[in-house]
Design a protein around this motif. Structure first.
Motif, PDB file in Angstrom:
ATOM      1  N   TYR A  17      38.869  32.771  49.909  1.00 58.49           N
ATOM      2  CA  TYR A  17      37.591  33.374  50.311  1.00 58.49           C
ATOM      3  C   TYR A  17      37.755  34.167  51.608  1.00 58.49           C
ATOM      4  O   TYR A  17      37.194  35.253  51.756  1.00 58.49           O
ATOM      5  N   ALA A  18      38.536  33.622  52.543  1.00 58.32           N
ATOM      6  CA  ALA A  18      38.773  34.325  53.802  1.00 58.32           C
ATOM      7  C   ALA A  18      39.524  35.637  53.554  1.00 58.32           C
ATOM      8  O   ALA A  18      39.207  36.665  54.172  1.00 58.32           O
ATOM      9  N   LYS A  19      40.494  35.611  52.642  1.00 55.54           N
ATOM     10  CA  LYS A  19      41.231  36.839  52.329  1.00 55.54           C
ATOM     11  C   LYS A  19      40.308  37.874  51.686  1.00 55.54           C
ATOM     12  O   LYS A  19      40.379  39.073  52.009  1.00 55.54           O
ATOM     13  N   ALA A  20      39.450  37.399  50.776  1.00 56.99           N
ATOM     14  CA  ALA A  20      38.508  38.325  50.140  1.00 56.99           C
ATOM     15  C   ALA A  20      37.547  38.919  51.165  1.00 56.99           C
ATOM     16  O   ALA A  20      37.196  40.104  51.085  1.00 56.99           O
ATOM     17  N   SER A  21      37.127  38.113  52.133  1.00 54.29           N
ATOM     18  CA  SER A  21      36.232  38.617  53.180  1.00 54.29           C
ATOM     19  C   SER A  21      36.926  39.668  54.034  1.00 54.29           C
ATOM     20  O   SER A  21      36.330  40.688  54.395  1.00 54.29           O
ATOM     21  N   LEU A  22      38.193  39.435  54.348  1.00 49.36           N
ATOM     22  CA  LEU A  22      38.938  40.408  55.147  1.00 49.36           C
ATOM     23  C   LEU A  22      39.119  41.712  54.376  1.00 49.36           C
ATOM     24  O   LEU A  22      38.982  42.804  54.940  1.00 49.36           O
ATOM     25  N   ARG A  23      39.417  41.604  53.081  1.00 53.82           N
ATOM     26  CA  ARG A  23      39.575  42.822  52.280  1.00 53.82           C
ATOM     27  C   ARG A  23      38.244  43.565  52.159  1.00 53.82           C
ATOM     28  O   ARG A  23      38.220  44.806  52.141  1.00 53.82           O
ATOM     29  N   SER A  24      37.150  42.805  52.053  1.00 56.64           N
ATOM     30  CA  SER A  24      35.843  43.472  51.960  1.00 56.64           C
ATOM     31  C   SER A  24      35.527  44.229  53.245  1.00 56.64           C
ATOM     32  O   SER A  24      34.870  45.285  53.201  1.00 56.64           O
ATOM     33  N   GLN A  25      35.990  43.710  54.392  1.00 49.58           N
ATOM     34  CA  GLN A  25      35.797  44.441  55.651  1.00 49.58           C
ATOM     35  C   GLN A  25      36.502  45.795  55.607  1.00 49.58           C
ATOM     36  O   GLN A  25      35.954  46.808  56.040  1.00 49.58           O
ATOM     37  N   LEU A  26      37.731  45.781  55.081  1.00 51.34           N
ATOM     38  CA  LEU A  26      38.468  47.041  54.977  1.00 51.34           C
ATOM     39  C   LEU A  26      37.762  48.013  54.035  1.00 51.34           C
ATOM     40  O   LEU A  26      37.632  49.201  54.332  1.00 51.34           O
ATOM     41  N   ILE A  27      37.282  47.504  52.889  1.00 47.63           N
ATOM     42  CA  ILE A  27      36.604  48.372  51.919  1.00 47.63           C
ATOM     43  C   ILE A  27      35.307  48.919  52.504  1.00 47.63           C
ATOM     44  O   ILE A  27      34.978  50.107  52.341  1.00 47.63           O
ATOM     45  N   LYS A  28      34.557  48.074  53.210  1.00 49.41           N
ATOM     46  CA  LYS A  28      33.315  48.540  53.844  1.00 49.41           C
ATOM     47  C   LYS A  28      33.605  49.617  54.882  1.00 49.41           C
ATOM     48  O   LYS A  28      32.889  50.628  54.969  1.00 49.41           O
ATOM     49  N   LEU A  29      34.642  49.417  55.675  1.00 50.42           N
ATOM     50  CA  LEU A  29      35.001  50.428  56.679  1.00 50.42           C
ATOM     51  C   LEU A  29      35.417  51.735  56.014  1.00 50.42           C
ATOM     52  O   LEU A  29      35.115  52.824  56.521  1.00 50.42           O
ATOM     53  N   TYR A  30      36.117  51.624  54.885  1.00 52.27           N
ATOM     54  CA  TYR A  30      36.541  52.827  54.182  1.00 52.27           C
ATOM     55  C   TYR A  30      35.327  53.596  53.654  1.00 52.27           C
ATOM     56  O   TYR A  30      35.221  54.819  53.831  1.00 52.27           O
TER      57      TYR A  30
END
Length: 398
Positions: free
Chosen positions: A182-195
């Motif tokens: 879940y933590a990894k998915a949250s970190l990836r979602s941060q990158l996608i949101k920033l993109y």
């Protein structure tokens, strides 16, 4: 005799086997969940391909690849997964016998006074003995001790205490594993949101720059009309105000855009290298919306909810194991080998030794330590159940 002990040993082995009851796997009831939710099974997952087609723009996929390989938080979570797996492996060792080999070689000198004897008991009155030898012998005697043994010890799990503890460790390992997912998915979602945010800001900057060019034209026209006396200066001031306001908005957008790009470079561990521009000026991409008919079964598959669920099961089994500490614990101990005062005769059959027996330990008084540990386990179980309910409610809200 040996067959008798072997049968007893096997009986205790299978006596400790058991199955987890259904009560251990049930979750707390959560009130207020909509009764009309669809609970049909949903097997497909939404991926980034459903939102961002790779055929039109592959930049995001390359960023995610760099993120998965170089992001330090992702690497730390991978290490935490490995550590959790090692801890679980350590917990399983209590289910099996402990086997060791011991070897002892020692030499010592004993003083006769240690046995309550006079120092001159072994003194020689013969004149044939040398006076130096008398002095040495009267001081005591030298002993040699040599042993080589094969030892085994196994705590019999008569009440399922060790098995409960081991199963608790397994579910705790699963809880940590899903929490890290879940933590990894949250970190990836941060990158996608920033993109996506960077793309939006870039589009807004382009729009504002076009408007700025038009506002500059209107500002120049209003200024020329005011100088020629065709219009008053209020029209010029209004046009100038809109122009500079738009220019300030562009400055703010560019600042936020640069921050987004900088954070993306930080997430993909490119903070020590010059920032690279990886966005295009235009994205002729139409995003597909996610269908609103999503089964509530997806909630049960969220990593944070699965993590909380496994934590409840782990704490519940931990409490069961702690309560069984009051029961007697029985250990089966064996040893076989050789023991001799002479090292050269150590491996001869006549100097063989063996030992076979049971140790029974029943706790009587530990100063309240066992009861306090049970209370801690009860509090941990209450906390994990509350965390589970909170995770489900938050997921429903999201």
């Amino acid at each position: 005799m040996i067959n008798k002990y072997f049968y007893i040993y096997s009986l205790f082995l299978f006596f400790g086997c058991y199955k987890i009851s259904e009560n251990d796997l049930t979750m707390p009831v959560i009130d207020g969940v909509p009764a009309n939710w669809d609970i049909a099974e949903y097997k497909d997952d939404y991926g980034i391909n459903d939102l961002w087609p790779i055929s039109e723009d592959s930049t995001l996929f390359y960023l995610l690849e760099s993120f998965n390989i170089q992001n330090k938080d992702i690497l730390l979570l991978d290490i935490h997964d490995s550590v959790s797996e090692v801890y679980f492996s350590l917990s399983t060792s209590d289910l099996y016998p402990q086997i060791s080999i011991s070897n002892s070689l020692s030499q010592g000198k004993q003083n006769l006074s240690a046995f309550g004897l006079s120092d001159d008991v072994l003194s020689s009155d013969s004149n044939d003995d040398d006076s130096g030898n008398q002095s040495e012998n009267s001081g005591g005697f030298i002993t040699n001790s040599n042993s080589l043994r094969f030892n085994s010890s196994w705590q019999l799990d008569l009440w399922g205490k060790i098995k409960d503890s081991n199963t608790s460790s397994y579910y705790e390992f699963q809880s940590n594993n899903y929490y890290n997912k879940y933590a990894k998915a949250s970190l990836r979602s941060q990158l996608i949101k920033l993109y996506f945010q960077s793309i939006s800001l870039r589009k807004e900057i382009l729009i504002y720059e076009d408007n700025l060019h038009n506002l500059l034209t209107l500002k120049n026209i209003a200024e020329k009309r005011a100088l020629e006396g065709i219009s008053n200066y209020d029209e010029f001031y209004l046009a100038s105000s809109k122009y500079y306001l738009n220019e300030a908005s562009i400055t703010s957008l560019k600042y936020n855009y640069d921050r987004s790009i900088s954070r993306i470079n930080l997430l993909i561990a490119q903070y020590l290298n010059p920032e690279q521009e990886f966005l295009l000026d235009d994205y002729p991409i139409s995003l597909d919306s996610i269908s609103g008919l999503i089964s509530s079964n997806l909630l049960e598959r969220r990593p944070d909810i699965v993590s909380s669920k496994n934590k409840v099961i782990s704490d519940r089994l931990k409490l069961k194991s702690d309560k069984k500490i009051f029961f007697p614990s029985i250990s089966f101990n064996t040893s076989a080998g050789y023991s001799s005062s002479s090292l050269s005769k150590l491996l001869e059959q006549e100097f063989s030794v063996w030992n076979l027996g049971f140790d029974i330990l029943t706790p009587i008084f530990y100063g309240g330590k066992i009861k306090d540990n049970i209370k801690i386990s009860e509090y941990n179980l209450d906390a994990s159940e509350l965390d589970y309910m909170k995770a489900v409610v938050y997921a429903i809200h999201e």
